[in-house]
Design an enzyme around this catalytic site. Structure first.
Site, PDB file in Angstrom:
ATOM      1  N   LEU A  24      65.283  48.159  10.614  1.00 26.14           N
ATOM      2  CA  LEU A  24      65.069  46.712  10.653  1.00 26.14           C
ATOM      3  C   LEU A  24      63.644  46.381  11.059  1.00 26.14           C
ATOM      4  CD1 LEU A  24      68.221  46.852  12.553  1.00 26.14           C
ATOM      5  CD2 LEU A  24      68.190  44.952  10.969  1.00 26.14           C
ATOM      6  N   ASP A  25      63.015  45.484  10.308  1.00 25.85           N
ATOM      7  CA  ASP A  25      61.726  44.936  10.705  1.00 25.85           C
ATOM      8  C   ASP A  25      61.950  44.038  11.932  1.00 25.85           C
ATOM      9  OD1 ASP A  25      58.995  43.875  10.500  1.00 25.85           O
ATOM     10  OD2 ASP A  25      59.961  42.085   9.696  1.00 25.85           O
ATOM     11  N   LYS A  26      60.910  43.799  12.710  1.00 24.67           N
ATOM     12  CA  LYS A  26      61.051  42.942  13.893  1.00 24.67           C
ATOM     13  C   LYS A  26      60.787  41.478  13.575  1.00 24.67           C
ATOM     14  CE  LYS A  26      58.030  42.591  17.437  1.00 24.67           C
ATOM     15  NZ  LYS A  26      57.903  41.173  17.847  1.00 24.67           N
ATOM     16  N   THR A  27      59.514  41.135  13.322  1.00 25.53           N
ATOM     17  CA  THR A  27      59.135  39.733  13.175  1.00 25.53           C
ATOM     18  C   THR A  27      59.718  39.130  11.905  1.00 25.53           C
ATOM     19  OG1 THR A  27      57.061  40.192  14.330  1.00 25.53           O
ATOM     20  CG2 THR A  27      57.190  38.121  13.118  1.00 25.53           C
ATOM     21  N   VAL A  39      65.839  46.566   6.135  1.00 29.81           N
ATOM     22  CA  VAL A  39      65.984  45.106   6.196  1.00 29.81           C
ATOM     23  C   VAL A  39      64.645  44.504   6.613  1.00 29.81           C
ATOM     24  CG1 VAL A  39      67.361  43.207   7.112  1.00 29.81           C
ATOM     25  CG2 VAL A  39      68.358  45.501   6.974  1.00 29.81           C
TER      26      VAL A  39
END
Length: 389
Positions: free
Chosen positions: A101-104, A295
């Site tokens: 998963l990406d953060k921002t 994601v």
């Protein structure tokens, strides 16, 4: 396009039917001809039995067993705000061992705000913020929008004309302001050897962006972003659905990434990643654990979305590049749809296997009864063909 991307089960059934149908036709012909020719039996009863076998063995139920389940699954997902670009991705979601998963913009809302402007020696905070806003007004990154918005709130009109603007994915942006190059972004983007050493230490999920001009650091802008309310629930849901490893991939500093990772309960955090680093991370995770779902929401995530087994884009916040590249889109940006769509995938695969098994089993039992005279033509039509379909 989605319907043309067929699952492995569909491709198997097509290959099976290609051999199965001619074999059945030959078998039915033998049932009609062998008893009268070899044993002198009456022709008419064996002709009817041959027709009965042909009707039973008709592969209609087998051929529709998979696409009906796939279309049903894709439609059910769309009703819940998840767009899946084909049956092959619906099937693959159930096989995923790792979710990255990406953060921002993915685990967080992607609506950061400026917490503090820290000027360098002798620099004016408003000048630091104004120059950063002048460059960042040409960028679409969430951090850039936050800086421009904060400058506007402070009443700092962005009047400077920026020439030769260039966005450097994963690092920052630069442009010529009043004949001098201004760089805004990660410490290593600033082009100053001591920049990384002098970057202020931040925690609690905060991100620091540097502003440099004429080879010197003018100051730092500290920003914060809020984790999505449903992010932790989504992580726990994925784990309960059998995902073995959940990783957060971020371009942010290590402290910022790990603070969010701890709060959400992910298994691993990889920080300070450029777009190409995310691609390498996805490949490495795939080699180590198996199929990977990535994601993300931004241009920086698009290459990793493309290389993952299944790419999932945030539909509302996501950029066009991310949506175009991804295989699945969460239209409401609701991360709790991730465990749902994995559960749906596993259910669809289970239904497909049940359909295929039921079609073959019923037809096999009826086919055995045909030469024995136990199955009539009416039974073959009502149960063996239409019934199973």
């Amino acid at each position: 396009e989605a319907e043309s991307r067929r699952t492995k089960a569909e491709r198997f059934v097509d290959r099976f039917a290609r051999w199965y149908t001619p074999a059945v036709a030959v078998g039915a012909l033998l049932v009609v001809l062998l008893p009268p020719l070899v044993f002198g039996a009456a022709f008419e009863p064996w002709f009817v039995r041959g027709l009965t076998l042909l009707v039973i063995a008709c592969p209609c139920a087998l051929v529709i067993s998979t696409p009906v389940a796939v279309v049903s699954g894709v439609t059910a997902a769309a009703r819940r705000g998840v767009l899946i670009k084909g049956g092959t991705f619906l099937e693959a979601l159930g096989e995923v061992e790792v979710v990255a998963l990406d953060k921002t913009g993915t685990l967080t809302f992607g609506r950061p705000w400026v917490v503090e402007v820290i000027p360098g020696d002798g620099a004016d905070p408003d000048r630091v913020l104004g120059l950063a806003a002048a460059v960042e007004k040409h960028s679409e990154h969430p951090l850039a929008r936050a800086i421009v918005g904060h400058a506007a709130e402070r009443g700092l009109g962005v009047q400077e004309v920026v020439k030769d603007f260039m966005s450097v994915p994963g690092r920052g942006a630069r442009g010529i302001v009043d004949g001098v190059e201004v760089r805004v972004g990660r410490p290593e983007m600033l082009g100053v050897s001591t920049a990384e050493r002098h970057a202020p230490a931040v925690g609690g999920g905060q991100t620091v962006v540097g502003v440099a001009r004429e080879g010197g650091v003018l100051g730092w802008i500290v920003l914060a972003d809020q984790a999505r309310d449903e992010a932790r629930e989504a992580v726990e849901g994925l784990r309960s659905e059998g995902v073995g490893h959940i990783v957060m991939l971020t371009g942010d500093q290590k402290a910022a990434g790990e603070a969010v990772g701890r709060a959400l309960g992910v298994d691993e955090v990889r920080s300070r990643l450029l777009p190409e680093d995310k691609v390498d991370a996805v490949k490495e995770l795939e080699e180590r654990y198996g199929p990977v779902a990535m994601v993300g929401d931004g241009v920086n995530d698009a290459p990793a979305l493309a290389v993952a087994t299944v790419g999932v884009a945030m539909g509302a916040m996501g950029t066009d590049a991310a949506l175009e590249t991804a295989d699945v889109a969460l239209m409401g940006d609701d991360l709790t749809r991730l465990p749902y769509v994995r559960r749906l995938s596993k259910r669809a695969r289970r239904v497909i296997r049940q359909n295929i098994a039921a079609a073959i089993l019923v037809k096999a039992i009826l086919a055995i009864g045909v030469p024995l005279g136990l199955v009539s033509l009416v039974t073959a039509v009502v149960i063996g063909d239409l019934g199973v379909s």
